[in-house]
Scaffold this motif. Sequence first.
Motif, PDB file in Angstrom:
ATOM      1  N   ALA A 132     -86.542 -42.846  53.425  1.00  0.00           N
ATOM      2  CA  ALA A 132     -87.947 -42.465  53.246  1.00  0.00           C
ATOM      3  C   ALA A 132     -88.386 -42.687  51.794  1.00  0.00           C
ATOM      4  CB  ALA A 132     -88.148 -41.001  53.640  1.00  0.00           C
ATOM      5  N   LEU A 133     -87.504 -42.374  50.836  1.00  0.00           N
ATOM      6  CA  LEU A 133     -87.800 -42.636  49.432  1.00  0.00           C
ATOM      7  C   LEU A 133     -87.956 -44.133  49.171  1.00  0.00           C
ATOM      8  CD1 LEU A 133     -85.389 -40.119  47.662  1.00  0.00           C
ATOM      9  CD2 LEU A 133     -87.884 -40.131  47.476  1.00  0.00           C
ATOM     10  N   VAL A 142     -92.539 -31.370  61.804  1.00  0.00           N
ATOM     11  CA  VAL A 142     -91.730 -31.031  60.628  1.00  0.00           C
ATOM     12  C   VAL A 142     -91.041 -29.679  60.831  1.00  0.00           C
ATOM     13  CG1 VAL A 142     -91.816 -30.431  58.176  1.00  0.00           C
ATOM     14  CG2 VAL A 142     -93.059 -32.438  59.013  1.00  0.00           C
ATOM     15  N   LEU A 143     -91.775 -28.697  61.367  1.00  0.00           N
ATOM     16  CA  LEU A 143     -91.188 -27.378  61.622  1.00  0.00           C
ATOM     17  C   LEU A 143     -90.058 -27.462  62.650  1.00  0.00           C
ATOM     18  CD1 LEU A 143     -94.300 -24.996  61.738  1.00  0.00           C
ATOM     19  CD2 LEU A 143     -92.636 -25.272  59.890  1.00  0.00           C
ATOM     20  N   LEU A 144     -90.260 -28.268  63.686  1.00  0.00           N
ATOM     21  CA  LEU A 144     -89.224 -28.431  64.715  1.00  0.00           C
ATOM     22  C   LEU A 144     -87.986 -29.126  64.141  1.00  0.00           C
ATOM     23  CD1 LEU A 144     -91.433 -29.441  67.775  1.00  0.00           C
ATOM     24  CD2 LEU A 144     -90.028 -27.371  67.584  1.00  0.00           C
ATOM     25  N   ALA A 145     -88.199 -30.106  63.249  1.00  0.00           N
ATOM     26  CA  ALA A 145     -87.067 -30.784  62.610  1.00  0.00           C
ATOM     27  C   ALA A 145     -86.274 -29.814  61.738  1.00  0.00           C
ATOM     28  CB  ALA A 145     -87.564 -31.964  61.775  1.00  0.00           C
ATOM     29  N   ILE A 146     -86.987 -28.972  60.991  1.00  0.00           N
ATOM     30  CA  ILE A 146     -86.316 -27.958  60.159  1.00  0.00           C
ATOM     31  C   ILE A 146     -85.523 -27.001  61.040  1.00  0.00           C
ATOM     32  CG2 ILE A 146     -86.705 -25.987  58.629  1.00  0.00           C
ATOM     33  CD1 ILE A 146     -89.152 -27.535  57.531  1.00  0.00           C
ATOM     34  N   CYS A 157     -91.195 -46.044  47.597  1.00  0.00           N
ATOM     35  CA  CYS A 157     -91.172 -47.022  46.503  1.00  0.00           C
ATOM     36  C   CYS A 157     -91.950 -48.284  46.882  1.00  0.00           C
ATOM     37  CB  CYS A 157     -89.728 -47.400  46.157  1.00  0.00           C
ATOM     38  SG  CYS A 157     -88.824 -46.136  45.236  1.00  0.00           S
ATOM     39  N   LYS A 158     -91.832 -48.695  48.139  1.00  0.00           N
ATOM     40  CA  LYS A 158     -92.505 -49.906  48.597  1.00  0.00           C
ATOM     41  C   LYS A 158     -94.026 -49.810  48.440  1.00  0.00           C
ATOM     42  CE  LYS A 158     -89.246 -52.667  50.190  1.00  0.00           C
ATOM     43  NZ  LYS A 158     -89.047 -54.009  49.604  1.00  0.00           N
ATOM     44  N   LYS A 159     -94.543 -48.584  48.458  1.00  0.00           N
ATOM     45  CA  LYS A 159     -95.985 -48.381  48.310  1.00  0.00           C
ATOM     46  C   LYS A 159     -96.465 -48.800  46.911  1.00  0.00           C
ATOM     47  CE  LYS A 159     -97.188 -46.241  52.231  1.00  0.00           C
ATOM     48  NZ  LYS A 159     -98.272 -46.729  53.120  1.00  0.00           N
ATOM     49  N   PHE A 160     -95.537 -48.834  45.936  1.00  0.00           N
ATOM     50  CA  PHE A 160     -95.910 -49.113  44.552  1.00  0.00           C
ATOM     51  C   PHE A 160     -95.457 -50.505  44.095  1.00  0.00           C
ATOM     52  CE2 PHE A 160     -95.464 -44.524  45.052  1.00  0.00           C
ATOM     53  CZ  PHE A 160     -96.680 -44.081  44.563  1.00  0.00           C
ATOM     54  N   ILE A 161     -94.968 -51.327  45.040  1.00  0.00           N
ATOM     55  CA  ILE A 161     -94.549 -52.688  44.729  1.00  0.00           C
ATOM     56  C   ILE A 161     -95.611 -53.656  45.240  1.00  0.00           C
ATOM     57  CG2 ILE A 161     -92.798 -54.471  45.129  1.00  0.00           C
ATOM     58  CD1 ILE A 161     -90.747 -52.223  45.478  1.00  0.00           C
ATOM     59  N   THR A 214     -93.443 -36.045  54.934  1.00  0.00           N
ATOM     60  CA  THR A 214     -93.382 -35.030  53.868  1.00  0.00           C
ATOM     61  C   THR A 214     -93.596 -35.653  52.495  1.00  0.00           C
ATOM     62  OG1 THR A 214     -91.835 -33.750  55.225  1.00  0.00           O
ATOM     63  CG2 THR A 214     -91.985 -33.178  52.889  1.00  0.00           C
ATOM     64  N   LEU A 215     -92.958 -36.800  52.237  1.00  0.00           N
ATOM     65  CA  LEU A 215     -93.132 -37.481  50.954  1.00  0.00           C
ATOM     66  C   LEU A 215     -94.571 -37.957  50.781  1.00  0.00           C
ATOM     67  CD1 LEU A 215     -89.850 -39.609  50.721  1.00  0.00           C
ATOM     68  CD2 LEU A 215     -90.427 -37.566  49.414  1.00  0.00           C
ATOM     69  N   GLY A 216     -95.190 -38.380  51.887  1.00  0.00           N
ATOM     70  CA  GLY A 216     -96.587 -38.803  51.832  1.00  0.00           C
ATOM     71  C   GLY A 216     -97.500 -37.663  51.396  1.00  0.00           C
ATOM     72  N   VAL A 217     -97.210 -36.470  51.872  1.00  0.00           N
ATOM     73  CA  VAL A 217     -97.996 -35.285  51.502  1.00  0.00           C
ATOM     74  C   VAL A 217     -97.782 -34.949  50.028  1.00  0.00           C
ATOM     75  CG1 VAL A 217     -98.264 -32.802  51.875  1.00  0.00           C
ATOM     76  CG2 VAL A 217     -98.035 -34.345  53.831  1.00  0.00           C
ATOM     77  N   ILE A 218     -96.527 -35.010  49.575  1.00  0.00           N
ATOM     78  CA  ILE A 218     -96.200 -34.596  48.207  1.00  0.00           C
ATOM     79  C   ILE A 218     -96.686 -35.603  47.172  1.00  0.00           C
ATOM     80  CG2 ILE A 218     -94.303 -34.086  46.608  1.00  0.00           C
ATOM     81  CD1 ILE A 218     -92.713 -33.077  49.058  1.00  0.00           C
ATOM     82  N   PHE A 219     -96.413 -36.906  47.401  1.00  0.00           N
ATOM     83  CA  PHE A 219     -96.663 -37.915  46.374  1.00  0.00           C
ATOM     84  C   PHE A 219     -97.942 -38.718  46.581  1.00  0.00           C
ATOM     85  CE2 PHE A 219     -92.036 -37.277  46.243  1.00  0.00           C
ATOM     86  CZ  PHE A 219     -91.853 -37.062  44.879  1.00  0.00           C
ATOM     87  N   LEU A 220     -98.379 -38.882  47.821  1.00  0.00           N
ATOM     88  CA  LEU A 220     -99.560 -39.703  48.085  1.00  0.00           C
ATOM     89  C   LEU A 220    -100.773 -38.867  48.470  1.00  0.00           C
ATOM     90  CD1 LEU A 220     -97.800 -42.558  50.116  1.00  0.00           C
ATOM     91  CD2 LEU A 220     -98.263 -42.477  47.665  1.00  0.00           C
TER      92      LEU A 220
END
Length: 298
Positions: free
Chosen positions: A161-162, A132-136, A166-170, A114-120
């Motif tokens: 996950a956050l 994701v739907l099943l997890a919800i 962050c590791k993606k930007f280090i 989900t974070l990958g979709v939103i931020f990346l």
Amino acid sequence: MRTQRVGNALAAFSFVLWGILPLYYQFLPEADINDLLALRILFSVPFMLLVMGMLKRPFPSLHTLWQDKRSLAVSGLAGLIMCISWYAFTWSLTHGQVLAASLGFFINPLFAVTLGVIFLKERLSAAQFVAVLLAIAGIGYQVWYYGELPWLSLIMGSFFALYGLCKKFIRYDALTSVTLESALLSPFALLFLLFSGFQGTSTALSSDTTTLLLYIGSAPVTLLPLIFFALAIQRTSLTMVGLMQYIEPSLQFMLAVWLFGEMFEPAKAISFGLIWLGLVICSLEALGGHLHHKLRAS
């Protein structure tokens, strides 16, 4: 090919170590989590410097670190985020909530997607969308049944996950960034320990030597799997790492139910079942893509 096999073995070993961590924390029931966190941060720095020395990877100079100010700042942020996830994780392990830890790391990949979709700006595949739907639905069922959110699991899964985001930007290497995360937080950890020790409120510092050593030992036992993981990621594919990461919460789940005797009620079975179904769908899709890529390459 041999390098990839070594990488796969290192990745599997790292997830096994993470999975059996609850065994260590059974020696610290009802632990003071503030002391545990502070000592873990403080003793992580010398331990990581020792490991980097053994691997002949010297820690960069301050001048080199300062040249990449964004990575330096994000490393500090990553350290804070990891503290929150680790705080919830260790509280659950020392307070009879190992199932909550297991659930947290089962849903972590779905938070990461989900974070990958939103931020990346990544795109969800059909399987990921269904997962994701099943997890919800699984979490929603627990909320409906118990009347409250599984906060511990959600904090662990979302903040880890956050941390990955962050590791993606280090731009520092993995071992340097892990060391730096603890080093930046060490002054605050030391101040807390000095203050609590002076006030006489520190459980760890006023305990016997064995208990204090167990508190301090939380640094190496939580960092060792991270080191093996960092070494694995350089030698194998992310697909294989992604498929093997479920070793960790699976082991925690088995320990919680079969060894620690935690109750696995029907409501939790339904919730876990929905999440597991989503993860199986994602894993089959990833495995199919991995096999297809190997066939084309050959």
